[in-house]
Motif scaffolding. Structure first.
Motif, PDB file in Angstrom:
ATOM      1  N   SER A 215      11.053  13.633  -6.779  1.00 14.57           N
ATOM      2  CA  SER A 215      10.464  12.490  -5.500  1.00 14.57           C
ATOM      3  C   SER A 215      11.866  11.957  -5.170  1.00 14.57           C
ATOM      4  O   SER A 215      11.885  11.752  -3.952  1.00 14.57           O
ATOM      5  CB  SER A 215       9.774  11.693  -6.243  1.00 14.57           C
ATOM      6  OG  SER A 215       8.459  12.156  -6.551  1.00 14.57           O
ATOM      7  N   THR A 216      12.739  11.452  -5.903  1.00 12.47           N
ATOM      8  CA  THR A 216      14.018  10.744  -5.418  1.00 12.47           C
ATOM      9  C   THR A 216      14.626  11.681  -4.792  1.00 12.47           C
ATOM     10  O   THR A 216      15.191  11.085  -3.514  1.00 12.47           O
ATOM     11  CB  THR A 216      14.817  10.255  -6.730  1.00 12.47           C
ATOM     12  OG1 THR A 216      13.728   9.877  -7.782  1.00 12.47           O
ATOM     13  CG2 THR A 216      15.791   9.355  -6.513  1.00 12.47           C
ATOM     14  N   LEU A 217      14.827  12.853  -5.009  1.00 10.79           N
ATOM     15  CA  LEU A 217      15.793  13.880  -4.346  1.00 10.79           C
ATOM     16  C   LEU A 217      15.009  14.063  -2.977  1.00 10.79           C
ATOM     17  O   LEU A 217      15.818  14.372  -2.002  1.00 10.79           O
ATOM     18  CB  LEU A 217      15.766  15.282  -5.260  1.00 10.79           C
ATOM     19  CG  LEU A 217      16.821  15.292  -6.211  1.00 10.79           C
ATOM     20  CD1 LEU A 217      16.753  16.699  -6.899  1.00 10.79           C
ATOM     21  CD2 LEU A 217      18.187  15.036  -5.728  1.00 10.79           C
ATOM     22  N   GLU A 218      13.814  14.335  -2.815  1.00  8.89           N
ATOM     23  CA  GLU A 218      13.154  14.633  -1.902  1.00  8.89           C
ATOM     24  C   GLU A 218      13.283  13.248  -0.656  1.00  8.89           C
ATOM     25  O   GLU A 218      13.192  13.666   0.607  1.00  8.89           O
ATOM     26  CB  GLU A 218      11.602  14.845  -2.142  1.00  8.89           C
ATOM     27  CG  GLU A 218      11.259  16.346  -2.385  1.00  8.89           C
ATOM     28  CD  GLU A 218       9.640  16.595  -2.658  1.00  8.89           C
ATOM     29  OE1 GLU A 218       9.122  15.609  -2.876  1.00  8.89           O
ATOM     30  OE2 GLU A 218       9.265  17.612  -2.653  1.00  8.89           O
ATOM     31  N   HIS A 219      13.123  12.402  -1.361  1.00  5.40           N
ATOM     32  CA  HIS A 219      13.313  10.978  -0.543  1.00  5.40           C
ATOM     33  C   HIS A 219      14.813  11.244   0.296  1.00  5.40           C
ATOM     34  O   HIS A 219      14.996  10.913   1.252  1.00  5.40           O
ATOM     35  CB  HIS A 219      13.023   9.940  -1.429  1.00  5.40           C
ATOM     36  CG  HIS A 219      13.009   8.558  -0.397  1.00  5.40           C
ATOM     37  ND1 HIS A 219      12.032   8.155   0.203  1.00  5.40           N
ATOM     38  CD2 HIS A 219      14.008   7.571  -0.673  1.00  5.40           C
ATOM     39  CE1 HIS A 219      12.324   7.067   0.704  1.00  5.40           C
ATOM     40  NE2 HIS A 219      13.433   6.481   0.416  1.00  5.40           N
ATOM     41  N   SER A 220      15.997  11.480  -0.754  1.00  8.15           N
ATOM     42  CA  SER A 220      17.223  11.375  -0.148  1.00  8.15           C
ATOM     43  C   SER A 220      17.292  12.189   0.977  1.00  8.15           C
ATOM     44  O   SER A 220      17.877  12.082   1.940  1.00  8.15           O
ATOM     45  CB  SER A 220      18.118  11.767  -1.329  1.00  8.15           C
ATOM     46  OG  SER A 220      17.773  10.810  -2.589  1.00  8.15           O
ATOM     47  N   LEU A 221      16.920  13.451   0.561  1.00  9.21           N
ATOM     48  CA  LEU A 221      16.887  14.673   1.823  1.00  9.21           C
ATOM     49  C   LEU A 221      16.276  14.145   2.849  1.00  9.21           C
ATOM     50  O   LEU A 221      16.856  14.464   3.885  1.00  9.21           O
ATOM     51  CB  LEU A 221      16.190  15.710   0.987  1.00  9.21           C
ATOM     52  CG  LEU A 221      16.466  17.225   1.746  1.00  9.21           C
ATOM     53  CD1 LEU A 221      17.847  17.477   1.410  1.00  9.21           C
ATOM     54  CD2 LEU A 221      15.400  18.266   1.183  1.00  9.21           C
ATOM     55  N   LYS A 222      15.122  13.556   2.982  1.00  9.06           N
ATOM     56  CA  LYS A 222      14.443  13.213   4.139  1.00  9.06           C
ATOM     57  C   LYS A 222      15.412  12.306   4.820  1.00  9.06           C
ATOM     58  O   LYS A 222      15.542  12.157   6.168  1.00  9.06           O
ATOM     59  CB  LYS A 222      13.074  12.483   3.869  1.00  9.06           C
ATOM     60  CG  LYS A 222      12.256  12.687   4.648  1.00  9.06           C
ATOM     61  CD  LYS A 222      10.743  11.986   4.544  1.00  9.06           C
ATOM     62  CE  LYS A 222       9.947  11.401   5.611  1.00  9.06           C
ATOM     63  NZ  LYS A 222       9.456  10.276   5.330  1.00  9.06           N
ATOM     64  N   GLU A 223      15.973  11.117   4.072  1.00 11.71           N
ATOM     65  CA  GLU A 223      16.863  10.194   4.904  1.00 11.71           C
ATOM     66  C   GLU A 223      18.118  10.818   5.328  1.00 11.71           C
ATOM     67  O   GLU A 223      18.217  10.599   6.657  1.00 11.71           O
ATOM     68  CB  GLU A 223      17.288   9.192   3.842  1.00 11.71           C
ATOM     69  CG  GLU A 223      16.225   8.143   3.644  1.00 11.71           C
ATOM     70  CD  GLU A 223      16.694   6.955   2.651  1.00 11.71           C
ATOM     71  OE1 GLU A 223      17.788   7.270   1.980  1.00 11.71           O
ATOM     72  OE2 GLU A 223      16.181   5.986   2.702  1.00 11.71           O
ATOM     73  N   MET A 224      18.676  11.649   4.654  1.00  7.95           N
ATOM     74  CA  MET A 224      19.764  12.515   5.218  1.00  7.95           C
ATOM     75  C   MET A 224      19.300  13.277   6.632  1.00  7.95           C
ATOM     76  O   MET A 224      20.072  13.235   7.618  1.00  7.95           O
ATOM     77  CB  MET A 224      20.186  13.703   4.052  1.00  7.95           C
ATOM     78  CG  MET A 224      21.195  12.899   3.236  1.00  7.95           C
ATOM     79  SD  MET A 224      21.421  14.124   2.137  1.00  7.95           S
ATOM     80  CE  MET A 224      22.545  15.360   2.749  1.00  7.95           C
ATOM     81  N   LYS A 225      18.204  13.805   6.495  1.00  7.25           N
ATOM     82  CA  LYS A 225      17.685  14.597   7.892  1.00  7.25           C
ATOM     83  C   LYS A 225      17.463  13.665   8.926  1.00  7.25           C
ATOM     84  O   LYS A 225      17.846  14.049  10.111  1.00  7.25           O
ATOM     85  CB  LYS A 225      16.362  15.441   7.539  1.00  7.25           C
ATOM     86  CG  LYS A 225      16.707  16.584   6.886  1.00  7.25           C
ATOM     87  CD  LYS A 225      15.477  17.371   6.759  1.00  7.25           C
ATOM     88  CE  LYS A 225      15.510  18.810   6.022  1.00  7.25           C
ATOM     89  NZ  LYS A 225      14.315  18.938   5.591  1.00  7.25           N
TER      90      LYS A 225
END
Lengths: 227, 227
Positions: A215-225
């Motif tokens: 979930s943390t990783l997905e959240h970071s990825l979303k922010e990066m995008k």
């Protein structure tokens, strides 16, 4: 909140000799503790109306058979010819799922362009896809299994889990649904085999920790995008 | 020098109720005077060995059936399941021709991408193509016929001739072979119906004149290409 708690699956077996089939035995044992799975023998005489009633009660309908001359055995075709001509069958089948479990006498890699069998299973099974199309059913990816004697022990265990998933897991095979499915299976084992309780608790905790990390990783990825 | 004088064709009919089928009647009448065509009813009980013997004697083997749920009816699948498992069947079938005559309940234009049936007949008949492939048989283009009641009188007559050709004409459907085939049919009619003798003689002469003209044209074309 069970993933497979609502999905009811009807497995229609078309096999000239179910009792003597090691593969059919393997499939049956794989899901014998699954409450929402019903087996129906298509060769069991004239129970066509009973089969239609069963179809009403189940959301996923699976045709399970050995490949006989690039199609289902005649006994299953006979059953299909009869049941698909019943009155009211359109309403019974509409919006349900149609799956195929096909056991193969040769290695699945032969089923491709350039392979000995030349055509893919998807191509050979077009008539079933056309049936799904005709009745507004959702056609599932085909589940195939080569002769069990070709498989290693690990491959056999993997096949077992994949079959269990094919029969009971929601259609959108997302990572989350798959994870949830595995958790439920573990909880089931924990309930039925108390001696594994500690080990299984550890596994469950690990899966849950992994999920948090994901979930943390997905959240970071979303922010990066979004940046 | 007959085109169809050597080709022997076996037509295996798979139909749950041949007698009541107007289409099967149409097919049978179309070739009733053809000496080298043999009909075999696949539902006629346990004559599997007799069928194999017939296959030995014929070069072109045609499976003729109404489309039942995007494949052959169960009765023909049952016959195939049995006969294709006989010992020695590989030798019997090798290098022979396999053709399909499929009668359709809907218009053939529905069998395409975007059509109501979504798939082409070629796609739906892959299992038969795979059988031809398996036994080193030469697979013929599929002959299909929509419900006779959809056809105009002229379309029906055209279907009759096309069926006669499918059953009896050499595989390379060149213009020359087709012309020769038509000449033979005319000679046959002339022999059996003397009252048409003059008319047919005129037709034959016209075809032969056309052939001479065609030869001249072909010759000119060849010269032009070589220049």
């Amino acid at each position: 909140m069970g993933v497979d708690s609502k999905l009811k699956t009807l497995i229609v077996i078309g096999h000239p000799n179910i009792q003597d089939s090691r593969t059919q035995q393997f499939f049956k044992e794989a899901v014998q503790t699954f409450e929402n799975v019903t087996f129906f023998d298509a060769t069991a005489g004239l129970e066509i109306e009973k089969a239609q009633q069963l179809m009403v009660d189940h959301q996923r309908i699976i045709l399970q058979f050995p490949l006989y001359w690039y199609s289902c055995p005649a006994c299953l075709k006979d059953w299909l010819d009869q049941i698909l001509s019943l009155s009211g069958i359109e309403e019974t089948l509409a919006n349900k799922e149609l799956g195929l479990v096909v056991s193969l006498g040769v290695k699945s890699s032969e089923f491709q362009a350039g392979g000995r069998e030349k055509f893919t299973l998807s191509e050979l099974m077009r008539p079933f896809e056309a049936i799904a199309n005709k009745f507004n059913m959702s056609y599932l990816p085909i589940f195939s299994l080569s002769n069990l004697s070709y498989l290693t022990e690990i491959e056999t265990k993997q096949a077992l889990i994949k079959y269990q998933q094919y029969v009971s897991m929601e259609k959108s095979f997302s990572f989350e649904i798959s994870e949830q499915w595995h958790l439920e299976q573990l909880l089931k084992i924990q309930k039925n085999h108390p001696k594994f309780e500690e080990k299984i608790q550890m596994l469950i905790e690990e899966i849950e920790e992994n999920r948090d990390e994901l979930s943390t990783l997905e959240h970071s990825l979303k922010e990066m995008k979004e940046e």
